[in-house]
Write a protein that holds these residues in place. Structure first.
Motif, PDB file in Angstrom:
ATOM      1  N   LYS A 174      24.074  31.823 -14.593  1.00 36.01           N
ATOM      2  CA  LYS A 174      25.377  31.501 -15.952  1.00 36.01           C
ATOM      3  C   LYS A 174      26.638  32.237 -15.503  1.00 36.01           C
ATOM      4  O   LYS A 174      26.475  33.033 -14.870  1.00 36.01           O
ATOM      5  CB  LYS A 174      24.767  31.562 -17.138  1.00 36.01           C
ATOM      6  CG  LYS A 174      26.326  31.427 -18.379  1.00 36.01           C
ATOM      7  CD  LYS A 174      25.969  32.218 -19.796  1.00 36.01           C
ATOM      8  CE  LYS A 174      26.975  32.770 -20.619  1.00 36.01           C
ATOM      9  NZ  LYS A 174      28.142  31.599 -20.729  1.00 36.01           N
TER      10      LYS A 174
ATOM     11  N   ASP B 246      30.828  33.298 -16.833  1.00 33.14           N
ATOM     12  CA  ASP B 246      31.879  32.912 -17.911  1.00 33.14           C
ATOM     13  C   ASP B 246      32.510  32.634 -17.421  1.00 33.14           C
ATOM     14  O   ASP B 246      33.679  33.558 -16.268  1.00 33.14           O
ATOM     15  CB  ASP B 246      31.597  34.777 -19.027  1.00 33.14           C
ATOM     16  CG  ASP B 246      30.257  34.263 -19.307  1.00 33.14           C
ATOM     17  OD1 ASP B 246      29.875  33.009 -20.133  1.00 33.14           O
ATOM     18  OD2 ASP B 246      29.614  35.199 -19.188  1.00 33.14           O
TER      19      ASP B 246
ATOM     20  N   ALA C 235      32.663  29.196 -19.259  1.00 31.00           N
ATOM     21  CA  ALA C 235      32.435  27.784 -18.453  1.00 31.00           C
ATOM     22  C   ALA C 235      33.625  26.934 -18.005  1.00 31.00           C
ATOM     23  O   ALA C 235      34.543  26.920 -18.977  1.00 31.00           O
ATOM     24  CB  ALA C 235      31.575  26.949 -19.737  1.00 31.00           C
TER      25      ALA C 235
ATOM     26  N   THR D 172      36.001  23.945 -17.451  1.00 29.72           N
ATOM     27  CA  THR D 172      36.655  22.606 -17.675  1.00 29.72           C
ATOM     28  C   THR D 172      35.908  21.096 -16.558  1.00 29.72           C
ATOM     29  O   THR D 172      36.169  19.777 -16.425  1.00 29.72           O
ATOM     30  CB  THR D 172      37.373  21.627 -18.580  1.00 29.72           C
ATOM     31  OG1 THR D 172      38.395  22.595 -17.702  1.00 29.72           O
ATOM     32  CG2 THR D 172      37.778  22.811 -19.860  1.00 29.72           C
TER      33      THR D 172
ATOM     34  N   GLN E 229      18.625  22.728 -20.498  1.00 33.00           N
ATOM     35  CA  GLN E 229      19.296  22.791 -20.966  1.00 33.00           C
ATOM     36  C   GLN E 229      19.429  20.626 -21.428  1.00 33.00           C
ATOM     37  O   GLN E 229      20.524  19.931 -21.937  1.00 33.00           O
ATOM     38  CB  GLN E 229      20.428  23.059 -20.779  1.00 33.00           C
ATOM     39  CG  GLN E 229      21.203  24.869 -20.955  1.00 33.00           C
ATOM     40  CD  GLN E 229      20.358  25.052 -22.170  1.00 33.00           C
ATOM     41  OE1 GLN E 229      20.803  24.793 -23.351  1.00 33.00           O
ATOM     42  NE2 GLN E 229      19.579  26.032 -21.911  1.00 33.00           N
TER      43      GLN E 229
ATOM     44  N   ALA F 260      31.647  17.351 -22.274  1.00 33.52           N
ATOM     45  CA  ALA F 260      31.341  17.937 -23.547  1.00 33.52           C
ATOM     46  C   ALA F 260      30.338  18.577 -23.744  1.00 33.52           C
ATOM     47  O   ALA F 260      30.249  19.774 -23.980  1.00 33.52           O
ATOM     48  CB  ALA F 260      32.328  17.581 -24.676  1.00 33.52           C
ATOM     49  N   ASN F 261      28.952  17.394 -23.450  1.00 32.71           N
ATOM     50  CA  ASN F 261      28.111  18.184 -23.460  1.00 32.71           C
ATOM     51  C   ASN F 261      27.913  19.337 -22.585  1.00 32.71           C
ATOM     52  O   ASN F 261      26.568  20.749 -22.170  1.00 32.71           O
ATOM     53  CB  ASN F 261      27.179  16.715 -23.568  1.00 32.71           C
ATOM     54  CG  ASN F 261      26.731  16.272 -22.302  1.00 32.71           C
ATOM     55  OD1 ASN F 261      28.076  16.182 -21.716  1.00 32.71           O
ATOM     56  ND2 ASN F 261      25.482  15.980 -21.720  1.00 32.71           N
TER      57      ASN F 261
ATOM     58  N   GLN G   7      29.692  21.124 -20.913  1.00 31.58           N
ATOM     59  CA  GLN G   7      30.795  22.155 -20.817  1.00 31.58           C
ATOM     60  C   GLN G   7      29.991  23.506 -22.124  1.00 31.58           C
ATOM     61  O   GLN G   7      29.865  24.342 -21.339  1.00 31.58           O
ATOM     62  CB  GLN G   7      32.244  22.020 -21.555  1.00 31.58           C
ATOM     63  CG  GLN G   7      33.062  21.443 -20.622  1.00 31.58           C
ATOM     64  CD  GLN G   7      34.839  21.398 -21.407  1.00 31.58           C
ATOM     65  OE1 GLN G   7      34.777  21.853 -22.447  1.00 31.58           O
ATOM     66  NE2 GLN G   7      34.810  19.961 -21.317  1.00 31.58           N
ATOM     67  N   THR G   8      29.037  22.820 -23.002  1.00 31.91           N
ATOM     68  CA  THR G   8      28.237  23.320 -24.117  1.00 31.91           C
ATOM     69  C   THR G   8      27.093  23.608 -23.687  1.00 31.91           C
ATOM     70  O   THR G   8      26.395  25.046 -23.262  1.00 31.91           O
ATOM     71  CB  THR G   8      28.087  22.140 -25.241  1.00 31.91           C
ATOM     72  OG1 THR G   8      29.021  22.098 -25.871  1.00 31.91           O
ATOM     73  CG2 THR G   8      27.317  23.035 -25.869  1.00 31.91           C
ATOM     74  N   ALA G   9      26.009  22.572 -22.696  1.00 30.59           N
ATOM     75  CA  ALA G   9      25.260  23.454 -21.960  1.00 30.59           C
ATOM     76  C   ALA G   9      25.347  24.432 -20.616  1.00 30.59           C
ATOM     77  O   ALA G   9      25.322  25.823 -20.460  1.00 30.59           O
ATOM     78  CB  ALA G   9      24.658  22.957 -20.679  1.00 30.59           C
TER      79      ALA G   9
ATOM     80  N   ASN H 280      28.011  26.510 -21.528  1.00 30.01           N
ATOM     81  CA  ASN H 280      28.283  28.171 -22.077  1.00 30.01           C
ATOM     82  C   ASN H 280      27.100  28.171 -22.859  1.00 30.01           C
ATOM     83  O   ASN H 280      26.875  29.771 -23.760  1.00 30.01           O
ATOM     84  CB  ASN H 280      29.061  28.174 -23.363  1.00 30.01           C
ATOM     85  CG  ASN H 280      30.868  28.178 -23.119  1.00 30.01           C
ATOM     86  OD1 ASN H 280      30.858  28.949 -22.342  1.00 30.01           O
ATOM     87  ND2 ASN H 280      31.276  26.579 -23.125  1.00 30.01           N
ATOM     88  N   THR H 281      25.712  28.488 -22.119  1.00 32.51           N
ATOM     89  CA  THR H 281      23.969  28.928 -22.372  1.00 32.51           C
ATOM     90  C   THR H 281      23.906  30.028 -21.826  1.00 32.51           C
ATOM     91  O   THR H 281      24.250  29.721 -21.042  1.00 32.51           O
ATOM     92  CB  THR H 281      23.070  27.742 -23.388  1.00 32.51           C
ATOM     93  OG1 THR H 281      22.940  27.189 -22.468  1.00 32.51           O
ATOM     94  CG2 THR H 281      24.202  26.344 -24.230  1.00 32.51           C
TER      95      THR H 281
END
Length: 199
Positions: free
Chosen positions: A58, A60, A62, A64, A94, A123-124, A126-128, A130-131
Protein backbone atom coordinates in the motif's frame (compact mmCIF):
# COMPACT_ATOMS: atom_id res chain seq x y z
CA UNK A 1 5.79 31.80 -4.42
CA UNK A 2 2.66 29.84 -5.23
CA UNK A 3 3.05 26.05 -5.18
CA UNK A 4 0.58 24.03 -7.20
CA UNK A 5 0.06 20.56 -5.75
CA UNK A 6 0.95 17.45 -7.71
CA UNK A 7 0.93 13.92 -6.44
CA UNK A 8 3.18 11.10 -7.51
CA UNK A 9 4.94 7.97 -6.34
CA UNK A 10 7.54 6.44 -8.64
CA UNK A 11 7.86 2.74 -9.40
CA UNK A 12 11.23 2.35 -11.01
CA UNK A 13 12.41 0.47 -14.06
CA UNK A 14 15.93 0.43 -12.62
CA UNK A 15 16.35 -3.31 -12.02
CA UNK A 16 15.48 -6.45 -13.97
CA UNK A 17 14.31 -7.97 -10.69
CA UNK A 18 11.38 -5.50 -10.54
CA UNK A 19 9.63 -6.75 -13.69
CA UNK A 20 9.35 -10.18 -15.29
CA UNK A 21 7.80 -11.70 -18.44
CA UNK A 22 4.17 -12.79 -18.17
CA UNK A 23 2.75 -15.39 -20.54
CA UNK A 24 5.34 -14.52 -23.17
CA UNK A 25 9.07 -14.53 -23.80
CA UNK A 26 10.27 -11.00 -24.54
CA UNK A 27 13.94 -10.11 -24.12
CA UNK A 28 14.22 -7.78 -21.11
CA UNK A 29 17.23 -5.56 -20.57
CA UNK A 30 18.10 -2.19 -19.05
CA UNK A 31 18.76 0.86 -21.19
CA UNK A 32 20.58 4.06 -20.29
CA UNK A 33 18.13 5.97 -22.49
CA UNK A 34 15.71 7.21 -19.87
CA UNK A 35 13.67 10.12 -18.51
CA UNK A 36 13.97 9.40 -14.76
CA UNK A 37 16.53 7.68 -12.58
CA UNK A 38 19.40 5.97 -14.37
CA UNK A 39 17.75 3.38 -16.60
CA UNK A 40 14.64 2.32 -18.45
CA UNK A 41 13.30 -1.17 -19.13
CA UNK A 42 13.73 -2.43 -22.70
CA UNK A 43 11.16 -4.97 -23.90
CA UNK A 44 12.39 -6.48 -27.18
CA UNK A 45 10.92 -9.08 -29.52
CA UNK A 46 8.07 -8.61 -31.97
CA UNK A 47 4.42 -9.47 -31.62
CA UNK A 48 2.51 -9.80 -28.33
CA UNK A 49 4.33 -9.70 -25.01
CA UNK A 50 3.64 -8.78 -21.43
CA UNK A 51 5.60 -7.90 -18.30
CA UNK A 52 4.42 -7.88 -14.70
CA UNK A 53 5.71 -5.99 -11.68
CA UNK A 54 6.91 -7.51 -8.46
CA UNK A 55 4.49 -7.59 -5.54
CA UNK A 56 3.85 -4.12 -4.11
CA UNK A 57 2.35 -2.86 -0.86
CA UNK A 58 0.00 0.00 0.00
CA UNK A 59 0.98 3.59 -0.82
CA UNK A 60 -0.74 6.65 0.67
CA UNK A 61 -2.82 8.19 -0.68
CA UNK A 62 -4.39 6.00 -3.34
CA UNK A 63 -4.05 7.62 -6.78
CA UNK A 64 -6.81 8.36 -9.26
CA UNK A 65 -4.41 7.98 -12.19
CA UNK A 66 -1.33 5.90 -12.95
CA UNK A 67 0.97 6.07 -15.94
CA UNK A 68 4.37 5.52 -17.46
CA UNK A 69 6.58 6.87 -20.23
CA UNK A 70 7.10 4.75 -23.34
CA UNK A 71 9.61 5.18 -26.17
CA UNK A 72 8.96 3.18 -29.32
CA UNK A 73 11.94 2.44 -31.56
CA UNK A 74 12.74 4.16 -34.83
CA UNK A 75 12.25 3.27 -37.60
CA UNK A 76 8.97 1.40 -37.40
CA UNK A 77 8.53 -1.48 -39.88
CA UNK A 78 4.84 -0.74 -40.45
CA UNK A 79 4.06 2.96 -41.07
CA UNK A 80 0.36 2.37 -40.50
CA UNK A 81 0.46 0.46 -37.20
CA UNK A 82 2.96 0.88 -34.36
CA UNK A 83 1.08 -1.37 -31.95
CA UNK A 84 -0.85 -0.90 -28.73
CA UNK A 85 -0.07 -0.83 -25.02
CA UNK A 86 -2.44 -1.79 -22.19
CA UNK A 87 -2.26 -1.74 -18.40
CA UNK A 88 -3.81 -4.25 -15.99
CA UNK A 89 -3.99 -4.34 -12.20
CA UNK A 90 -4.35 -7.22 -9.74
CA UNK A 91 -5.02 -7.04 -5.99
CA UNK A 92 -6.24 -10.59 -5.25
CA UNK A 93 -6.92 -9.91 -1.57
CA UNK A 94 -9.41 -7.24 -2.66
CA UNK A 95 -11.07 -9.33 -5.36
CA UNK A 96 -9.33 -7.57 -8.26
CA UNK A 97 -7.66 -9.91 -10.72
CA UNK A 98 -6.08 -8.90 -14.00
CA UNK A 99 -8.44 -5.94 -14.45
CA UNK A 100 -7.83 -3.95 -17.68
CA UNK A 101 -7.42 -0.21 -17.12
CA UNK A 102 -7.19 1.02 -20.68
CA UNK A 103 -5.37 0.86 -23.99
CA UNK A 104 -3.32 3.32 -26.04
CA UNK A 105 -2.83 3.14 -29.80
CA UNK A 106 0.87 3.74 -30.42
CA UNK A 107 0.29 5.31 -33.82
CA UNK A 108 0.08 8.60 -31.90
CA UNK A 109 3.65 8.11 -30.61
CA UNK A 110 6.66 9.63 -32.39
CA UNK A 111 9.28 6.89 -32.88
CA UNK A 112 12.47 7.59 -30.97
CA UNK A 113 10.80 9.82 -28.37
CA UNK A 114 9.29 9.16 -24.95
CA UNK A 115 5.59 9.85 -24.58
CA UNK A 116 3.32 9.55 -21.57
CA UNK A 117 0.65 6.84 -21.28
CA UNK A 118 -1.80 7.48 -18.43
CA UNK A 119 -4.74 5.42 -17.19
CA UNK A 120 -7.65 6.53 -15.00
CA UNK A 121 -8.45 4.18 -12.13
CA UNK A 122 -12.11 3.16 -11.67
CA UNK A 123 -13.75 3.73 -8.29
CA UNK A 124 -13.48 0.10 -7.19
CA UNK A 125 -9.72 0.10 -7.79
CA UNK A 126 -9.30 3.38 -5.89
CA UNK A 127 -11.28 1.89 -3.01
CA UNK A 128 -9.14 -1.24 -3.04
CA UNK A 129 -5.93 0.81 -3.09
CA UNK A 130 -7.08 2.59 0.07
CA UNK A 131 -7.26 -0.69 1.99
CA UNK A 132 -4.38 -2.56 3.59
CA UNK A 133 -2.87 -5.07 1.19
CA UNK A 134 0.47 -6.57 0.22
CA UNK A 135 -0.34 -8.23 -3.09
CA UNK A 136 -0.62 -5.44 -5.69
CA UNK A 137 0.82 -6.09 -9.14
CA UNK A 138 0.74 -4.05 -12.35
CA UNK A 139 0.93 -5.74 -15.74
CA UNK A 140 1.84 -4.04 -19.02
CA UNK A 141 0.74 -5.67 -22.26
CA UNK A 142 2.47 -4.71 -25.50
CA UNK A 143 1.23 -5.69 -28.95
CA UNK A 144 3.31 -4.67 -31.96
CA UNK A 145 4.19 -5.83 -35.46
CA UNK A 146 5.91 -9.23 -35.51
CA UNK A 147 8.96 -7.69 -37.19
CA UNK A 148 9.21 -4.80 -34.70
CA UNK A 149 11.88 -6.62 -32.71
CA UNK A 150 13.83 -3.64 -31.32
CA UNK A 151 13.36 -2.66 -27.68
CA UNK A 152 10.38 -0.61 -26.57
CA UNK A 153 11.55 1.43 -23.56
CA UNK A 154 9.45 1.90 -20.39
CA UNK A 155 10.26 4.44 -17.68
CA UNK A 156 8.81 6.60 -14.89
CA UNK A 157 5.79 4.61 -13.71
CA UNK A 158 3.96 6.98 -11.36
CA UNK A 159 0.98 6.96 -9.07
CA UNK A 160 -0.92 10.14 -9.71
CA UNK A 161 -0.67 12.48 -12.71
CA UNK A 162 2.79 13.42 -13.87
CA UNK A 163 3.88 16.81 -12.64
CA UNK A 164 4.26 19.31 -15.50
CA UNK A 165 5.82 22.67 -14.62
CA UNK A 166 3.19 25.42 -14.40
CA UNK A 167 3.89 29.14 -14.55
CA UNK A 168 3.20 31.11 -11.38
CA UNK A 169 2.94 34.29 -13.44
CA UNK A 170 6.18 35.68 -12.06
CA UNK A 171 8.81 36.25 -14.78
CA UNK A 172 11.53 36.32 -12.11
CA UNK A 173 11.07 32.69 -11.06
CA UNK A 174 12.01 29.41 -12.73
CA UNK A 175 9.11 26.95 -12.82
CA UNK A 176 10.11 23.31 -12.29
CA UNK A 177 9.04 20.04 -10.66
CA UNK A 178 11.09 18.58 -7.83
CA UNK A 179 11.98 14.98 -7.05
CA UNK A 180 8.73 14.61 -5.06
CA UNK A 181 6.76 15.47 -8.24
CA UNK A 182 5.72 18.84 -6.81
CA UNK A 183 5.70 22.27 -8.40
CA UNK A 184 8.57 24.61 -7.52
CA UNK A 185 9.01 28.27 -8.47
CA UNK A 186 12.59 29.26 -7.71
CA UNK A 187 13.70 32.91 -7.86
CA UNK A 188 16.25 33.49 -10.60
CA UNK A 189 19.76 34.50 -9.45
CA UNK A 190 20.24 38.10 -8.36
CA UNK A 191 21.13 40.32 -11.27
CA UNK A 192 19.36 38.16 -13.86
CA UNK A 193 17.23 40.12 -16.30
CA UNK A 194 13.57 39.08 -16.18
CA UNK A 195 11.17 39.22 -19.12
CA UNK A 196 9.34 42.19 -17.53
CA UNK A 197 12.63 44.14 -17.48
CA UNK A 198 13.01 43.72 -13.71
CA UNK A 199 16.16 42.26 -12.14
Amino acid sequence: MALAGCTGVFIGFESLSDWSPYGSSPTLSLSTTHVEGLRSLSVAGGGWSSVISGVLVKQDPAPTTVGFDLRIPSPQPNPNWFGTVQLFVSIPSQGINNLPLGIHDLITWTPGQFKRAEFNLPANVQTALNTNFNDLRWRIELNRPNNATAGYLFDRFTYGPLCTPQSDGNPCTTDTCNAQVQQEHTPVPAGTSCSDSNT
